[in-house]
Design an enzyme around this catalytic site. Sequence first.
Site, PDB file in Angstrom:
ATOM      1  N   LYS A 210     -24.924 -19.277 -55.604  1.00 53.03           N
ATOM      2  CA  LYS A 210     -25.115 -19.742 -54.233  1.00 53.03           C
ATOM      3  C   LYS A 210     -26.432 -20.505 -54.141  1.00 53.03           C
ATOM      4  O   LYS A 210     -27.336 -20.297 -54.960  1.00 53.03           O
ATOM      5  CB  LYS A 210     -25.166 -18.546 -53.271  1.00 53.03           C
ATOM      6  CG  LYS A 210     -24.751 -18.872 -51.855  1.00 53.03           C
ATOM      7  CD  LYS A 210     -23.266 -18.643 -51.638  1.00 53.03           C
ATOM      8  CE  LYS A 210     -22.835 -18.956 -50.206  1.00 53.03           C
ATOM      9  NZ  LYS A 210     -21.437 -18.561 -49.973  1.00 53.03           N
TER      10      LYS A 210
ATOM     11  N   ARG B 147     -18.279 -23.349 -26.671  1.00 51.38           N
ATOM     12  CA  ARG B 147     -16.990 -23.140 -27.345  1.00 51.38           C
ATOM     13  C   ARG B 147     -15.943 -22.540 -26.409  1.00 51.38           C
ATOM     14  O   ARG B 147     -14.784 -22.380 -26.797  1.00 51.38           O
ATOM     15  CB  ARG B 147     -17.157 -22.241 -28.574  1.00 51.38           C
ATOM     16  CG  ARG B 147     -18.119 -22.760 -29.613  1.00 51.38           C
ATOM     17  CD  ARG B 147     -17.789 -24.169 -30.079  1.00 51.38           C
ATOM     18  NE  ARG B 147     -16.642 -24.228 -30.958  1.00 51.38           N
ATOM     19  CZ  ARG B 147     -15.841 -25.280 -31.085  1.00 51.38           C
ATOM     20  NH1 ARG B 147     -16.051 -26.351 -30.350  1.00 51.38           N
ATOM     21  NH2 ARG B 147     -14.829 -25.253 -31.911  1.00 51.38           N
TER      22      ARG B 147
END
Length: 345
Positions: free
Chosen positions: A79, A211
Site C-alpha cells: 500500500k 450526498r
Amino acid sequence: MPSVTGMTFEHEQLTIHKGQRSGLPVAIAVHSTTRGMAVGGCRLKHYADWRDGVADVLRLAEAMTYKTAVAGLPHGGGKTVVALPTAAPLSPARRREVLLDVGDAVESLGGRYGTGPDVGTGPADMVTVGERTRWAFCRPAEHGGSGDSSGPTAEGVLAAIGALCAHRFGSADVAGLRVTLIGLGNVGTHLAKALSSAGATLTVTDVDPGRRALADAVGATWVAPDEAATAPGDLLVPAALGGLLSPDVVPLLRCAAVAGPANNQLTGEHVAAMLHERGVLWLPDPVVSAGGVIYGTGVELRGLSPEAALAEVRGIGATVTRILRAGGSPHAAAKALARERLTAA
Ligand code: PHE
C-alpha cells in the site's frame, strides 16, 4: 489512531521517501510478495501526524496480503500512503507534484509493488503516477488501463452480500431486506443504486450532507452519520473509512449481519470474536472488497477480458459461501484460508 509502537514488524519492506517535488512523506509498505508482486492502492489523506499515516500504511498493506490470498490471486499485499498535513484539497499543481513523487517511489521498488486508486485518488491520478512508473493500475482505458475499479468492487460486494443472505436469511435476494449503507463515495454510490433497484429497504448516510440528493434519488431514508451504525435492520454495509467496528460499538449494533467494502473495519483483531459472540455475522472486509483488485490485476496483469475478470469478481460469492460453511467466526475461517494459500505458495 493506533501508533506503530509495539507492533512486530512482519512486513518485507517499508520505505518512506521525502517527495522530491512535494516535500511530503510518501510511505510504501510491502507486506508480502510470497504469492507474487505486491499490489494495493495509493491513499492521499490528511493525518494529524505523518507517523499516523505510516501506522495506517502498515495495516493497510497487511490487509492487502489477506485480500489477495483469500481471492486466490498470484499477488501479495502492499500500500501507499501520502500523509497530507492539512485537510484542505490540493491544488492541481500540488496534486501533480505529489503524484509524480508517488510514481518515483513506486518505481524505486523495481516492480515488487504496483499501485492503484484508493481513498483520495482515482484513475486520472494513476495517469500522472504512470508518468514515472509502469506499475500504476486502473488508468482510464484511453490511457491503456482497466479504468475505474469502483464498479467491479461493488459487483464483488453484491456477490458477497448475496452469498451472505443465502446463508443467513435463506435467500440471496435482497428484496425486502432492511439494509443500512454507510458511505456514498464511488463504491457506495454503486451499491446504493444496485441495492435499491433490487428492492432492499435502504437507509443511507454520508459525512457529506450533499450526498442526500442521491439518497432521495434512489428512494433511501437518510440518517445522521453517527446514527447509522446502530440503526435497526438486517444488514449493515460499511462503505466509508475504516475503524467503524470498535468494542464500544459492537454491543450497540442492532443488525443481524455486517458486510461492506470499507478497508480495515475493525479497530482491533479481537473485535471479530466480539461480533461472533454477539451473533452478528460479519464478513471480513478483505474478502468483501477484493473486486477492484481482482478486476484491475486480472485485466492488466493476467490478460483477462473485462467479462472474464468480472466473472472472477463474482467468484467472491463462492469464497464467502466456503468461509461461512466452515463454521465458527468468518474472520477465523478467512484467515485460515489466507494462511493456507500463503503456505502453499
Ligand atoms: N483500492 C484497491 C485496493 O486496495 C486498489 C487497487 C485496485 C489496486 C486495483 C490494484 C488494482 O484493493
